[in-house]
Design a protein around this motif. Sequence first.
Motif, PDB file in Angstrom:
ATOM      1  N   ASN A 123     -18.127  46.263 -89.406  1.00 57.20           N
ATOM      2  CA  ASN A 123     -18.568  45.939 -88.048  1.00 57.20           C
ATOM      3  C   ASN A 123     -17.639  44.922 -87.384  1.00 57.20           C
ATOM      4  OD1 ASN A 123     -20.931  47.486 -87.256  1.00 57.20           O
ATOM      5  ND2 ASN A 123     -21.985  46.506 -88.958  1.00 57.20           N
ATOM      6  N   LYS A 124     -17.072  44.049 -88.206  1.00 61.36           N
ATOM      7  CA  LYS A 124     -16.083  43.093 -87.687  1.00 61.36           C
ATOM      8  C   LYS A 124     -14.862  43.851 -87.171  1.00 61.36           C
ATOM      9  CE  LYS A 124     -13.450  38.980 -89.019  1.00 61.36           C
ATOM     10  NZ  LYS A 124     -13.037  38.098 -90.144  1.00 61.36           N
ATOM     11  N   TRP A 125     -14.427  44.862 -87.939  1.00 59.52           N
ATOM     12  CA  TRP A 125     -13.294  45.688 -87.509  1.00 59.52           C
ATOM     13  C   TRP A 125     -13.651  46.456 -86.236  1.00 59.52           C
ATOM     14  CZ3 TRP A 125     -13.125  51.252 -87.845  1.00 59.52           C
ATOM     15  CH2 TRP A 125     -11.913  51.790 -87.410  1.00 59.52           C
ATOM     16  N   LEU A 126     -14.868  47.006 -86.161  1.00 59.83           N
ATOM     17  CA  LEU A 126     -15.294  47.730 -84.964  1.00 59.83           C
ATOM     18  C   LEU A 126     -15.326  46.806 -83.741  1.00 59.83           C
ATOM     19  CD1 LEU A 126     -18.154  50.012 -86.377  1.00 59.83           C
ATOM     20  CD2 LEU A 126     -15.853  50.700 -85.694  1.00 59.83           C
ATOM     21  N   ASN A 127     -15.661  45.535 -83.951  1.00 55.47           N
ATOM     22  CA  ASN A 127     -15.608  44.559 -82.853  1.00 55.47           C
ATOM     23  C   ASN A 127     -14.183  44.418 -82.334  1.00 55.47           C
ATOM     24  OD1 ASN A 127     -18.339  44.065 -83.129  1.00 55.47           O
ATOM     25  ND2 ASN A 127     -18.075  42.213 -84.356  1.00 55.47           N
ATOM     26  N   GLU A 128     -13.220  44.387 -83.260  1.00 54.73           N
ATOM     27  CA  GLU A 128     -11.807  44.285 -82.880  1.00 54.73           C
ATOM     28  C   GLU A 128     -11.370  45.529 -82.105  1.00 54.73           C
ATOM     29  OE1 GLU A 128      -9.393  43.541 -86.322  1.00 54.73           O
ATOM     30  OE2 GLU A 128     -10.593  41.835 -86.962  1.00 54.73           O
ATOM     31  N   VAL A 129     -11.836  46.700 -82.560  1.00 52.49           N
ATOM     32  CA  VAL A 129     -11.504  47.956 -81.874  1.00 52.49           C
ATOM     33  C   VAL A 129     -12.050  47.920 -80.443  1.00 52.49           C
ATOM     34  CG1 VAL A 129     -11.926  50.451 -81.806  1.00 52.49           C
ATOM     35  CG2 VAL A 129     -11.406  49.334 -83.980  1.00 52.49           C
ATOM     36  N   GLU A 130     -13.304  47.448 -80.310  1.00 53.46           N
ATOM     37  CA  GLU A 130     -13.944  47.373 -79.000  1.00 53.46           C
ATOM     38  C   GLU A 130     -13.146  46.480 -78.053  1.00 53.46           C
ATOM     39  OE1 GLU A 130     -18.657  47.959 -78.338  1.00 53.46           O
ATOM     40  OE2 GLU A 130     -18.047  46.130 -79.354  1.00 53.46           O
ATOM     41  N   LEU A 133      -9.837  48.202 -77.087  1.00 53.29           N
ATOM     42  CA  LEU A 133     -10.045  49.275 -76.109  1.00 53.29           C
ATOM     43  C   LEU A 133     -10.237  48.704 -74.707  1.00 53.29           C
ATOM     44  CD1 LEU A 133     -12.365  51.675 -78.151  1.00 53.29           C
ATOM     45  CD2 LEU A 133      -9.985  52.082 -77.506  1.00 53.29           C
ATOM     46  N   LYS A 134     -10.971  47.598 -74.624  1.00 52.96           N
ATOM     47  CA  LYS A 134     -11.154  46.951 -73.319  1.00 52.96           C
ATOM     48  C   LYS A 134      -9.828  46.425 -72.779  1.00 52.96           C
ATOM     49  CE  LYS A 134     -16.007  45.612 -73.864  1.00 52.96           C
ATOM     50  NZ  LYS A 134     -16.967  44.496 -74.100  1.00 52.96           N
ATOM     51  N   ALA A 135      -9.006  45.909 -73.692  1.00 50.68           N
ATOM     52  CA  ALA A 135      -7.707  45.356 -73.291  1.00 50.68           C
ATOM     53  C   ALA A 135      -6.751  46.436 -72.789  1.00 50.68           C
ATOM     54  CB  ALA A 135      -7.077  44.606 -74.460  1.00 50.68           C
ATOM     55  N   THR A 136      -6.973  47.677 -73.199  1.00 51.16           N
ATOM     56  CA  THR A 136      -6.065  48.763 -72.798  1.00 51.16           C
ATOM     57  C   THR A 136      -6.604  49.577 -71.621  1.00 51.16           C
ATOM     58  OG1 THR A 136      -7.071  50.276 -74.420  1.00 51.16           O
ATOM     59  CG2 THR A 136      -5.149  49.017 -75.149  1.00 51.16           C
ATOM     60  N   GLU A 137      -7.688  49.104 -71.018  1.00 56.08           N
ATOM     61  CA  GLU A 137      -8.279  49.854 -69.902  1.00 56.08           C
ATOM     62  C   GLU A 137      -7.347  49.910 -68.700  1.00 56.08           C
ATOM     63  OE1 GLU A 137     -12.096  48.203 -69.056  1.00 56.08           O
ATOM     64  OE2 GLU A 137     -13.105  49.264 -70.687  1.00 56.08           O
ATOM     65  N   ASN A 138      -6.750  48.775 -68.374  1.00 51.78           N
ATOM     66  CA  ASN A 138      -5.859  48.715 -67.201  1.00 51.78           C
ATOM     67  C   ASN A 138      -4.557  48.010 -67.581  1.00 51.78           C
ATOM     68  OD1 ASN A 138      -7.735  49.805 -65.127  1.00 51.78           O
ATOM     69  ND2 ASN A 138      -8.935  47.995 -65.687  1.00 51.78           N
ATOM     70  N   VAL A 139      -3.741  48.729 -68.334  1.00 56.77           N
ATOM     71  CA  VAL A 139      -2.466  48.145 -68.761  1.00 56.77           C
ATOM     72  C   VAL A 139      -1.487  48.190 -67.598  1.00 56.77           C
ATOM     73  CG1 VAL A 139      -0.573  48.283 -70.402  1.00 56.77           C
ATOM     74  CG2 VAL A 139      -2.872  48.912 -71.113  1.00 56.77           C
ATOM     75  N   GLN A 140      -0.935  47.035 -67.257  1.00 58.53           N
ATOM     76  CA  GLN A 140       0.050  46.949 -66.170  1.00 58.53           C
ATOM     77  C   GLN A 140       1.462  46.997 -66.745  1.00 58.53           C
ATOM     78  OE1 GLN A 140      -1.106  46.937 -62.992  1.00 58.53           O
ATOM     79  NE2 GLN A 140      -3.159  47.023 -63.882  1.00 58.53           N
ATOM     80  N   GLY A 141       2.405  47.414 -65.915  1.00 56.56           N
ATOM     81  CA  GLY A 141       3.799  47.422 -66.365  1.00 56.56           C
ATOM     82  C   GLY A 141       4.356  48.828 -66.489  1.00 56.56           C
ATOM     83  N   GLY A 142       5.559  48.880 -67.027  1.00 56.84           N
ATOM     84  CA  GLY A 142       6.236  50.156 -67.165  1.00 56.84           C
ATOM     85  C   GLY A 142       5.982  50.816 -68.503  1.00 56.84           C
ATOM     86  N   ALA A 143       6.843  51.791 -68.811  1.00 52.95           N
ATOM     87  CA  ALA A 143       6.672  52.579 -70.031  1.00 52.95           C
ATOM     88  C   ALA A 143       6.709  51.712 -71.288  1.00 52.95           C
ATOM     89  CB  ALA A 143       7.762  53.650 -70.097  1.00 52.95           C
TER      90      ALA A 143
END
Length: 255
Positions: A123-130, A133-143
């Motif tokens: 569950n600790k790992w699943l918290n990290e995944v969560e 995933l939130k951090a990658t919702e709106n990734v700014q920048g180029g390729a």
Amino acid sequence: DKTVSLRKDLSEMHEWITQAEEEYLERDFEYKTPGELQKAVEELKRAKEEAVQKEVKVKLITDSVNSFIAKAPPAAHEALKKELDVLITSYQRLCSRLNGKCKTLEEVWACWRELLSYLEAENKWLNEVELKLKATENVQGGAEEISESLDSLERLMRHPEDNRNQIRELAQTLTDGGILDEVINEKLEKFNTRWEELQQEAVRRQKILEQSIQSAQETDKTLRLIQESLAAADKQLTAYIADRVDAAQVPQEAQ
């Protein structure tokens, strides 16, 4: 007389053994909550310790019977000796069964605690995944920036299956014995549902990031081509200016 006294001691000890067997070994136990299981372990430990303490009493009875037999007429020997042998056998069997059951319940408790520790780790790992995933919702920048975000997510998702396999095996061991089955099934259903949902979301997010990288690469390529074209035009126009070429002479470039 002495025979009556000895028989009384033997009888009292037999009664205690019978009571202990009924109390701790003959009853059907159901462990539906961790509290019930923990209480049963503690009670059985106390029963085992009490049985060990009774060894002194059994030894005193044995010494008394043997001492009496050594002095009493042969007619009194057989019945008392038989009662003593039955007592010793019953006592040793009780101790063995209590030890066995106590060990089994301690192993079951350890199994439950181990299951909890694996669930906590996963569950600790699943918290990290969560969070990832939130951090990658709106990734700014180029390729390049998007690619770094995708790599970071993929590294996190390369999580070994060992813990999840252990959870399945430990849960199966406990529920097969009818121990904490409702509690365990509830915990597993909650964990597995969350695990599946986050896995699916991670796969979906990886595809989105891959598409974003492709789009960013195409945009970068288009911008590069525009920049190259502008640079070439700038170079040509600069050359015209240096050669004092009039715009009317080069209508296409003038446009």
